[in-house]
Design a protein around this motif. Structure first.
Motif, PDB file in Angstrom:
ATOM      1  N   UNK A   2       0.835  -1.187   0.000  1.00  0.00           N
ATOM      2  CA  UNK A   2       0.000   0.000   0.000  1.00  0.00           C
ATOM      3  C   UNK A   2       0.876   1.245   0.000  1.00  0.00           C
ATOM      4  N   UNK A   3       0.574   2.168  -0.901  1.00  0.00           N
ATOM      5  CA  UNK A   3       1.288   3.435  -0.942  1.00  0.00           C
ATOM      6  C   UNK A   3       0.371   4.537  -0.446  1.00  0.00           C
ATOM      7  N   UNK A   4       0.864   5.367   0.447  1.00  0.00           N
ATOM      8  CA  UNK A   4       0.081   6.464   1.000  1.00  0.00           C
ATOM      9  C   UNK A   4       0.845   7.750   0.800  1.00  0.00           C
ATOM     10  N   UNK A   5       0.234   8.708   0.125  1.00  0.00           N
ATOM     11  CA  UNK A   5       0.837  10.022  -0.053  1.00  0.00           C
ATOM     12  C   UNK A   5       0.588  10.827   1.207  1.00  0.00           C
ATOM     13  N   UNK A   6       1.668  11.223   1.891  1.00  0.00           N
ATOM     14  CA  UNK A   6       1.495  11.920   3.161  1.00  0.00           C
ATOM     15  C   UNK A   6       1.113  13.381   2.963  1.00  0.00           C
ATOM     16  N   UNK A   7       1.915  14.134   2.223  1.00  0.00           N
ATOM     17  CA  UNK A   7       1.588  15.533   1.993  1.00  0.00           C
ATOM     18  C   UNK A   7       2.628  16.154   1.088  1.00  0.00           C
ATOM     19  N   UNK A   8       2.230  17.197   0.377  1.00  0.00           N
ATOM     20  CA  UNK A   8       3.195  17.950  -0.418  1.00  0.00           C
ATOM     21  C   UNK A   8       3.977  18.926   0.447  1.00  0.00           C
ATOM     22  N   UNK A 129       4.354   6.906   1.815  1.00  0.00           N
ATOM     23  CA  UNK A 129       4.457   5.793   2.762  1.00  0.00           C
ATOM     24  C   UNK A 129       4.052   4.493   2.079  1.00  0.00           C
ATOM     25  N   UNK A 130       4.864   3.448   2.277  1.00  0.00           N
ATOM     26  CA  UNK A 130       4.577   2.129   1.706  1.00  0.00           C
ATOM     27  C   UNK A 130       4.553   1.087   2.820  1.00  0.00           C
ATOM     28  N   UNK A 131       3.481   0.329   2.892  1.00  0.00           N
ATOM     29  CA  UNK A 131       3.361  -0.776   3.837  1.00  0.00           C
ATOM     30  C   UNK A 131       3.436  -2.088   3.064  1.00  0.00           C
ATOM     31  N   UNK A 132       4.163  -3.052   3.600  1.00  0.00           N
ATOM     32  CA  UNK A 132       4.290  -4.321   2.891  1.00  0.00           C
ATOM     33  C   UNK A 132       4.573  -5.453   3.869  1.00  0.00           C
ATOM     34  N   UNK A 133       4.291  -6.650   3.434  1.00  0.00           N
ATOM     35  CA  UNK A 133       4.592  -7.846   4.214  1.00  0.00           C
ATOM     36  C   UNK A 133       5.991  -8.304   3.852  1.00  0.00           C
ATOM     37  N   UNK A 237      16.463  -7.441  -1.332  1.00  0.00           N
ATOM     38  CA  UNK A 237      15.551  -8.303  -2.086  1.00  0.00           C
ATOM     39  C   UNK A 237      14.089  -7.874  -2.023  1.00  0.00           C
ATOM     40  N   UNK A 238      13.769  -6.939  -1.138  1.00  0.00           N
ATOM     41  CA  UNK A 238      12.377  -6.476  -1.026  1.00  0.00           C
ATOM     42  C   UNK A 238      12.263  -4.973  -1.292  1.00  0.00           C
ATOM     43  N   UNK A 239      12.902  -4.169  -0.452  1.00  0.00           N
ATOM     44  CA  UNK A 239      12.728  -2.723  -0.565  1.00  0.00           C
ATOM     45  C   UNK A 239      13.292  -2.196  -1.884  1.00  0.00           C
ATOM     46  N   UNK A 240      14.517  -2.564  -2.205  1.00  0.00           N
ATOM     47  CA  UNK A 240      15.158  -2.039  -3.413  1.00  0.00           C
ATOM     48  C   UNK A 240      14.363  -2.382  -4.677  1.00  0.00           C
ATOM     49  N   UNK A 241      14.025  -3.645  -4.924  1.00  0.00           N
ATOM     50  CA  UNK A 241      13.245  -3.930  -6.145  1.00  0.00           C
ATOM     51  C   UNK A 241      11.840  -3.339  -6.125  1.00  0.00           C
ATOM     52  N   UNK A 242      11.199  -3.269  -4.950  1.00  0.00           N
ATOM     53  CA  UNK A 242       9.876  -2.651  -4.879  1.00  0.00           C
ATOM     54  C   UNK A 242       9.957  -1.174  -5.240  1.00  0.00           C
ATOM     55  N   UNK A 243      10.950  -0.477  -4.680  1.00  0.00           N
ATOM     56  CA  UNK A 243      11.090   0.958  -4.956  1.00  0.00           C
ATOM     57  C   UNK A 243      11.375   1.195  -6.432  1.00  0.00           C
ATOM     58  N   UNK A 244      12.228   0.376  -7.018  1.00  0.00           N
ATOM     59  CA  UNK A 244      12.559   0.566  -8.437  1.00  0.00           C
ATOM     60  C   UNK A 244      11.380   0.225  -9.345  1.00  0.00           C
ATOM     61  N   UNK A 245      10.475  -0.594  -8.869  1.00  0.00           N
ATOM     62  CA  UNK A 245       9.264  -0.900  -9.640  1.00  0.00           C
ATOM     63  C   UNK A 245       8.245   0.229  -9.540  1.00  0.00           C
TER      64      UNK A 245
END
Length: 367
Positions: A2-8, A129-133, A237-245
């Motif tokens: 889940x991605x959550x935009x906090x604020x500009x 903000x990104x939440x993940x398992x 193996x999780x954060x880096x590939x998720x962010x690049x995607x």
């Protein structure tokens, strides 16, 4: 995930107000008066970041007060000690959040735009903000992403990325909620001193058990190793590939940097210097936890690394208890012929040092 935009205009939400009345008064001179009502207390002290504890004086109304000398413009964590009990300031909404020791916080402003962490009238980036398992850590976790001003997810442009790690007892939000990293980058990008980049701020623990291990209890001898291994696996193996995607991030190692403070500084060294196929820029601010068996910790680090490293930047405050082990590490780098930049700064083990480290480190990246 889940991605959550906090604020500009996130910086405004976390810019500290200057209190014009009790409980805290920040004077134009930079002196700060603290007031705390505790009529039945026998002794009250105020503990201000980077300063010795200050004994407060009680008036006839049961209000304890103390005034500092003029403070350098910055953010300062503080708390009260009431007959030996740690107390935060319930009258101040600004908090220096921490998983083990939350404090209150004040902002001593300087002249307009005098420091990189003061909010200025410049274009602003966004915190997501990104939440993940996490399979690596077997838990639910969060990482935050800063995208620079004018970032366009639909464009073909690729950005370099800085993976920025917090210290022990902090969490993934620390670099922007306390360190003002987004404000620093907004200001330096606007000045043309920093290349626009995406910053990923993950949770820095492989297992949260490491936080709750109590001193004096029998230690799990494998806990530290498991924490380090699982964190590395999660990051790579999780954060880096998720962010690049999810973002317009370059996958070229020459466009990746890894840096952090304290525990995160040690992780930047142990993960980064053992993963030079992934990172070309490495920064360690007041790092703690590397140990002294460098040959075991960095088994493949030799002069060949000089061809891969664009920058290895190590910094520590001169009054930090970790200054000696950091200096010992850079002395070892000298003996091994590993090119690096060693930076000594005034200060102790505090955010006042690390904000300055970030402001000095980021202009060097991706050049």
């Amino acid at each position: 995930m889940k991605a959550l935009l906090l604020s500009l205009p996130l910086a405004f939400a976390f810019a500290a107000p200057v209190f014009s009345q009790s409980p805290v008064v920040v004077q134009p001179s930079g002196r700060v008066t603290f007031n705390f009502r505790a009529p039945n207390a026998k002794e009250v002290k105020v503990n201000v970041e980077s300063l010795p504890g200050i004994t407060m004086q009680k008036n006839d109304d049961g209000v304890w007060s103390a005034t500092t000398d003029a403070l350098e413009p910055d953010y300062y964590g503080y708390s009260y000690s009431v007959d030996g009990v740690h107390v935060i300031d319930s009258g101040n909404p600004l908090m220096k959040y921490n998983l083990l020791n939350t404090e209150s916080e004040i902002h001593v402003p300087g002249p307009a735009a005098s420091t990189p962490w003061d909010v200025a009238d410049v274009p602003r980036g966004v915190i997501h903000q990104h939440n993940y398992k996490s399979a690596a850590c077997n838990d639910e976790r969060t990482y935050y992403v800063y995208t620079p001003p004018r970032y366009d997810a639909s464009s073909r442009k690729k950005y370099p990325a800085l993976y920025l790690l917090h210290g022990f007892s902090d969490d993934a939000r620390a670099w922007w909620s306390v360190g003002q990293a987004n404000v620093i980058l907004d200001n330096l990008i606007a000045r043309g001193e920093v290349k626009p980049m995406i910053v990923i701020m993950p949770l820095g623990y492989g297992t949260l058990e490491i936080l709750h291990r109590q001193r004096g209890q029998q230690r799990d001898p494998g806990l530290g190793e498991r924490n380090s291994r699982q964190f590395k696996e999660s990051l790579l193996n999780e954060v880096l590939p998720q962010a690049e995607k999810e973002y317009r991030i370059s996958s070229n190692r020459k466009d990746r940097a890894l840096a952090g403070l304290s525990m995160g500084g040690a992780e930047s060294l142990t993960v980064g210097l053992n993963s030079l196929d992934k990172f070309a820029w490495i920064g360690a601010f007041s790092s703690g936890g590397v140990g002294t068996n460098y040959a075991k910790t960095f088994p493949n680090l030799d002069t060949k690394a000089n061809d891969q490293l664009k920058l290895l930047w190590v910094a520590c405050g001169k009054d930090d208890g970790l200054f000696k082990p950091n200096k010992q590490f850079v002395d070892w780098l000298d003996t091994e012929g590993i090119r690096h930049t060693w930076t000594e700064t005034p200060g102790v083990h505090s955010w006042r040092v690390w904000r300055r480290n970030l402001a000095a480190f980021t202009p060097l990246l991706f050049r």
